[in-house]
Design an enzyme around this catalytic site. Structure first.
Site, mmCIF file in Angstrom:
data_model
loop_
_atom_site.group_PDB
_atom_site.id
_atom_site.type_symbol
_atom_site.label_atom_id
_atom_site.label_comp_id
_atom_site.label_asym_id
_atom_site.label_seq_id
_atom_site.Cartn_x
_atom_site.Cartn_y
_atom_site.Cartn_z
ATOM 1 N N HIS A 81 0.840 -1.195 0.000
ATOM 2 C CA HIS A 81 0.000 0.000 0.000
ATOM 3 C C HIS A 81 0.874 1.244 0.000
ATOM 4 O O HIS A 81 1.822 1.347 0.774
ATOM 5 C CB HIS A 81 -0.927 0.009 1.219
ATOM 6 N N SER A 82 0.561 2.193 -0.875
ATOM 7 C CA SER A 82 1.251 3.478 -0.913
ATOM 8 C C SER A 82 2.760 3.263 -1.095
ATOM 9 O O SER A 82 3.179 2.569 -2.011
ATOM 10 C CB SER A 82 0.925 4.279 0.354
ATOM 11 N N MET A 83 3.570 3.823 -0.194
ATOM 12 C CA MET A 83 5.017 3.661 -0.313
ATOM 13 C C MET A 83 5.447 2.216 -0.107
ATOM 14 O O MET A 83 6.562 1.838 -0.475
ATOM 15 C CB MET A 83 5.723 4.562 0.698
ATOM 16 N N LEU B 259 -1.310 -0.800 -4.158
ATOM 17 C CA LEU B 259 -2.516 -0.004 -3.972
ATOM 18 C C LEU B 259 -2.102 1.448 -3.721
ATOM 19 O O LEU B 259 -1.440 1.742 -2.720
ATOM 20 C CB LEU B 259 -3.341 -0.528 -2.793
ATOM 21 N N HIS C 172 -7.007 7.485 -0.249
ATOM 22 C CA HIS C 172 -5.719 6.824 -0.087
ATOM 23 C C HIS C 172 -5.777 5.676 0.923
ATOM 24 O O HIS C 172 -5.089 4.663 0.757
ATOM 25 C CB HIS C 172 -4.685 7.855 0.353
#
Length: 1052
Positions: A218-220, A245, A335
């Site tokens: 997820h994200s970073m 994601l 997010h």
């Protein structure tokens, strides 16, 4: 001439020494006034704040996508692996590894299936895995566990592991990202070892031990996943499937840390280079599939444009898709919601189960089959790369009809069934002849229905078959077919057709009726849609639509063969023309069920639009309300709109600062609209599209947030340049406000004009570069493209000269922000000065009103030297220089307060000079402060978890020493001397270079602005100590030989 003599004499009498002195005094008062504000400053500030207000207001209130996520529920429990200690990884004291188990289902903490590792993002929690892991547990427990076919296909439970990073901040800090990647590679080795240990595994001993782990980031966390494959401790082939994601793959979210920028470049260069190899054996990522899922416009943390992997990975190995495209999801998400959204987690989990196979040591299917499974679950099925199952099937159904049956329709006739169940006694077939292929004339078969299509053997209401005549031969048996559908009755003559079932190619569309509001609302059963090119049906003679409803129902069907040219409406209007007049077209009364409107000029993510759909009443009764799919092909972003009347259109197309795709994804670029409308109404439909100017302004914020950290330094550097120029000429160090007034009449408009022309030139160069690369072979283009990526990092990063006006727009905004910050700083320092005057009555000057180090400075020279030495030693060992910078900002505020008090008390010009000087340096330091804060936050977070290992890149004393020396010098009340030599030109050139760099490179390399300001401080320190004529004799008295008024004392 005689008459003019008295006039000249009169003027000479008026110009007296007293009037000159008075005029000079007025000018001095105006120049030194810190609150000075000209008409040009007022106008520029009002325009800037007006534009800024419109942008923020548009971002918050206009062109907003609707939130449609369903809530997810779970009963989480986590088992921590305490034995994953320092023997396995050097980060054991900082990070932890957990195994997820769903309460009531998975009580056994032994591993039993396929390993999946979830990686949280920036400041994310390891507990974010619970939504996906819970869905995986329930899906296997309730469905796959009892499915013998799934078990034979190698389906087993998913063992979800997750890492606790103590909510580390990876988006701002490259070293933290590398640390997490190193830790997770160690964790994968440990996870795989669990499956080799009988006491910790319940897997069937006949199955091969796993050699790879599926990654969900997820994200970073998605960037950490890609980084893992570049690390020295990466175990070869231990990762072959990555699903991310809302991960910013294409570009770092912020550029305040040099390490994160360099790390991103190294990672992306590694991936690009790997996929540019000609032979698979030379590509270390040949086995890897990467799927990037973006949330769309609702994600206000990371621009979804950054989720694109088009410049990194070929379509054979991965793709970017938006959540609004995914079947049965059909909604954007923010997010965090993308990790728990019920619709999204179902799609992700089912896709993972589709691609696993425990009978293989990799635990997954081969790459091509994995890609096929991901396309099935994440793409609409309408994309060009969507694969059809029909050509690869064998006929499994034998359809028998009466010879004199009237089921065969005329060539070119459309099938319209307004209801099903017309022949309740037995299924009723309708046969559409497949037309012959004509060269140059493309045709498509389309079928739309509100019923679910039956697979082989299902007893539903509708089945669609693609059939060929099956010759009757002696001794031939119908047992070759798994399904025998005999509709011949008692007829002696019959026709037999060998048919393929089309259910595997069904495209699910959101239901669109008069009651529909949003595509994600599932009150009604979704529509079923089939679409085939005529080439895909070359081996078939008929399409059989079989009505199997046992009673009358409201189900309907529309099926037809239509010419592709009749369904495509293309506009080649320019963007300027579309902006002024808009676009409109009329769909004819006799039209195919699906129409395509293509507008290639509309490809920018910076613009938003309003779509109006005008329709008339339907005399026969409407089968369905208009359904619109908005889509682009550079990335797979589709949005569906049901019961269309007026809708907002915004897209993630060509975005600023992003590198171009490694290979052309499609011949068709720009915005496309796919429109399903009821052709039985026999009425025209008006479609119009206009640019939403106010709605477009909000799109600038997500793409250009970092401009407001870089462009203000352009303004500040030009203001400082003007201040030093006037000071060196006249001895008057004007106030920041007055210098800004003068710059707004000279250097700032010139600079913004030059930057505007530069942006147009850069856009033209990028466009030419794309054209030059378009003829190159795919692999060669992929190799050469990275060398031109840096063009996308300059200025505003756009390759469209249409947006030239953004440079002056952002310039005006930043002027307004600088004016506001200047006055806010003035107000704060004046308030503190008043409080300081009440609390401390001691004088800051000598008896004659001059500043002296003994009177102005808080501490003695020796104490300052000791303090400076201690601070530098701490920076080199324990604390990052960013912390020292924040301390220096506080010290500089204190210096401004004392300088203001002294100037107000003494009313001396030299003291006002000094105050204006230290105030301007404070403004510069305040604008550089945001660049240092993120790394400082990371350091504080590490202290909180007792992680004291220093980061080498943050302990360079040269990155802070000039700041320390300048601030310490100013704290003693020493004014910078005037530079009368040619070296004064260097001051102006240095500040001009800083201004230019801030505008051209500041967004992409913001961290460099700290170092440029640091170089400026070093130069100012050299002027303070007159280092151009320094000698050993002067070093001993350097701190005492400078007159506070600003003139260097001459030695006898």
């Amino acid at each position: 001439m005689e008459k003019e003599a008295p006039v000249v004499a009169s003027l000479a009498k008026d110009i007296t020494p007293d009037s000159l002195v008075e005029e000079r005094a007025k000018r001095w008062v105006r120049l030194r006034n810190p609150w000075a504000c000209s008409l040009s400053t007022v106008v520029a500030s009002m325009l800037g704040f007006g534009l800024l207000f419109l942008m923020v207001q548009s971002f918050l209130t206009k062109q907003l996508d609707v939130k449609g996520c369903g809530m997810s529920y779970m009963r989480p429990s986590f088992a921590k692996y305490s034995d994953f200690d320092t023997e396995h990884t050097r980060f054991a004291s900082k990070y932890s590894l957990y195994l997820y188990r769903e309460g009531g289902i998975d009580d056994d903490i032994r591993v039993k299936g396929v390993p999946v590792l979830f990686i949280p993002g920036n400041a994310g929690s390891y507990k974010q895995v619970r939504s996906l892991a819970a869905e995986a547990a329930y899906h296997y427990h309730n469905e796959l566990r009892h499915d013998i076919g799934a078990s034979r296909a190698g389906k087993r439970p998913l063992d979800f592991f997750t890492a606790d990073f103590n909510e580390d901040i990876t988006a701002f800090h490259g070293q933290t990202l590398l640390d997490q990647a190193e830790y997770l590679n160690d964790a994968i080795s440990f996870i795989l070892s669990l499956y080799h240990t009988p006491s910790r595994s319940t897997r069937d001993s006949d199955l091969p031990d796993p050699t790879s782990v599926i990654i969900v980031g997820h994200s970073m966390g998605g960037i950490v996943a890609r980084t893992m494959l570049t690390m020295p401790n990466y175990q070869s082939n231990s990762i072959n499937t990555i699903v991310t994601l809302s991960a910013p793959h294409a570009r770092a979210p912020v550029s305040f840390d040099g390490e994160i920028v360099r790390t991103y470049k190294a990672i992306n260069d590694f991936w690009r280079h790997a996929y540019s190899q000609k032979w698979a054996i030379d590509n270390p990522l040949w086995h890897v599939t990467l799927i990037s899922i973006a949330g769309g416009g609702l994600d206000t943390v990371v621009p979804s444009d950054y989720s694109s992997i088009a410049s990194l990975v070929p379509e054979t190995h991965g793709f970017t898709v938006f959540s609004s495209s995914c079947p049965n999801v059909w909604t954007g998400m923010d997010h965090l919601a993308i990790t728990w959204c019920d619709q999204m987690r179902k799609s992700v989990v089912r896709s993972l189960y589709d691609v696993i196979d425990v009978s293989r040591s990799t635990q997954t299917l081969p790459r091509a089959e994995r890609m096929r499974g991901f396309k099935k679950w994440f793409l609409t099925g309408l994309e060009d790369i969507a694969e059809k199952a029909l050509p690869h099937q064998e006929p499994r159904t034998l359809l028998t009809l009466e010879d004199n049956s009237n089921a065969i329709m005329s060539q070119g006739e459309s099938l319209v069934l307004r209801s099903l169940g017309r022949a309740p006694e037995k299924p009723k077939p309708y046969l559409l002849p497949v037309p012959p292929q004509s060269p140059g004339e493309g045709k498509k078969f389309t079928l739309l229905t509100n019923e679910k299509l039956d697979s082989i053997g299902q007893a539903g209401k509708l089945e669609v078959l693609f059939c060929s005549v099956y010759p009757l031969q002696a001794g031939q048996s119908a047992a070759l077919f798994s399904m025998n559908m005999d509709l011949s009755g008692d007829s002696t003559g019959s026709t037999r057709l060998a048919c393929k079932n089309a259910a595997s190619d069904v495209i699910v569309l959101p239901a669109s009726t008069r009651q529909s509001t949003h595509p994600f609302k599932m009150e009604e059963q979704p529509f079923s849609y089939l679409q085939y090119d005529l080439e895909d049906l070359a081996e078939h003679q008929f399409v059989a639509v079989v009505d199997k409803a046992g009673e009358h129902s409201t189900g309907w069907v529309i099926a037809e063969f239509a010419a592709t040219s009749d369904s495509i409406h293309r506009s080649d209007m320019s963007l300027e023309h579309l902006l002024t007049t808009g676009y409109s077209t009329r769909l004819p009364a006799r039209r195919p069920v699906v129409s395509n409107v293509k507008i290639p000029a509309l490809h920018s993510s910076l613009l938003a639009y309003r779509l109006h759909f005008g329709r008339r009443s339907c005399d026969m009764g409407e089968l369905f309300a208009p359904l619109v799919r908005q889509y682009i092909t550079d990335v797979y972003e589709s949005k569906f709109f049901v019961n269309v009347k007026d809708v907002n259109i915004n897209l993630h197309g060509v975005a600023p600062y992003l590198p171009p795709a490694s290979m052309a994804r499609s011949k068709e670029h720009g915005l496309s609209l796919q429109i399903w409308s009821d052709p039985t109404c026999d009425s025209t439909v008006e479609v119009s599209l206009k640019v939403d100017i106010l709605g477009s302004m909000g799109k600038l914020w997500m793409r250009y947030r970092l401009v407001f950290a870089a462009f203000p330094l352009l303004v500040v550097a030009l203001v400082l340049r003007q201040q030093f120029r006037v000071y060196d000429d006249t001895g008057i160090f004007m106030s920041f406000a007055e210098s800004l007034n003068e710059c707004l009449r000279s250097s700032i408009p010139v600079s913004l004009t030059a930057l505007t022309f530069l942006s147009v030139a850069l856009a033209g160069a990028r466009h030419q570069s794309k054209y030059d690369e378009s003829w190159l072979p795919g692999r060669l283009a992929n190799v050469t493209a990275p060398f031109s990526y840096q063009n996308n990092e300059l200025l505003l990063g756009s390759d469209d000269s249409f947006f030239w006006f953004l440079v002056p727009v952002f310039g005006l905004m930043c002027v307004g922000i600088c004016v506001a910050l200047n006055y806010a700083t003035l107000a704060i320092t004046h308030i503190i000065t008043m409080a300081y005057s009440v609390l401390r009555s001691a004088s800051l000057r000598s008896e004659d009103g001059r500043r002296t180090p003994a009177a102005f400075a808080v501490t003695s020279t020796r104490q300052r030297l000791i303090t400076t030495g201690i601070l530098l030693s701490l920076v080199s060992t324990a604390i990052p220089y960013h912390f020292a910078y924040m301390v220096l900002c506080i010290v500089q505020i204190a210096t401004c307060v004392r300088a203001l008090k002294l100037a107000r008390d003494s009313r001396l010009d030299t003291n006002y000079n000094f105050y204006n000087y230290v105030h301007s340096i404070l403004i510069l330091m305040i604008w550089v402060l945001p660049i240092n804060l993120p790394v400082l936050v990371v350091w504080v977070r590490n202290l909180a978890v007792h992680w004291l290992t220093p980061f080498s890149s943050h302990h360079n004393i040269l990155s802070i020493m000039p700041f320390i020396l300048l601030v310490e010098t100013l704290s003693t009340g020493r004014m910078i001397p005037r530079v009368q030599s040619s070296f004064r030109l260097f001051t102006g050139l240095l500040l001009f270079f800083i201004a230019t760099y801030a505008a051209v490179y500041g967004v992409s390399y913001a961290y460099v602005l700290h170092h440029l300001a640091n170089i400026l401080c070093a130069w100012l320190v050299s002027i303070h100590f007159d280092l151009f004529s320094i000698s050993p004799k002067r070093i001993s008295s350097m701190w005492e030989t400078v007159d506070p008024s600003g003139d260097v004392k001459k030695r006898p």
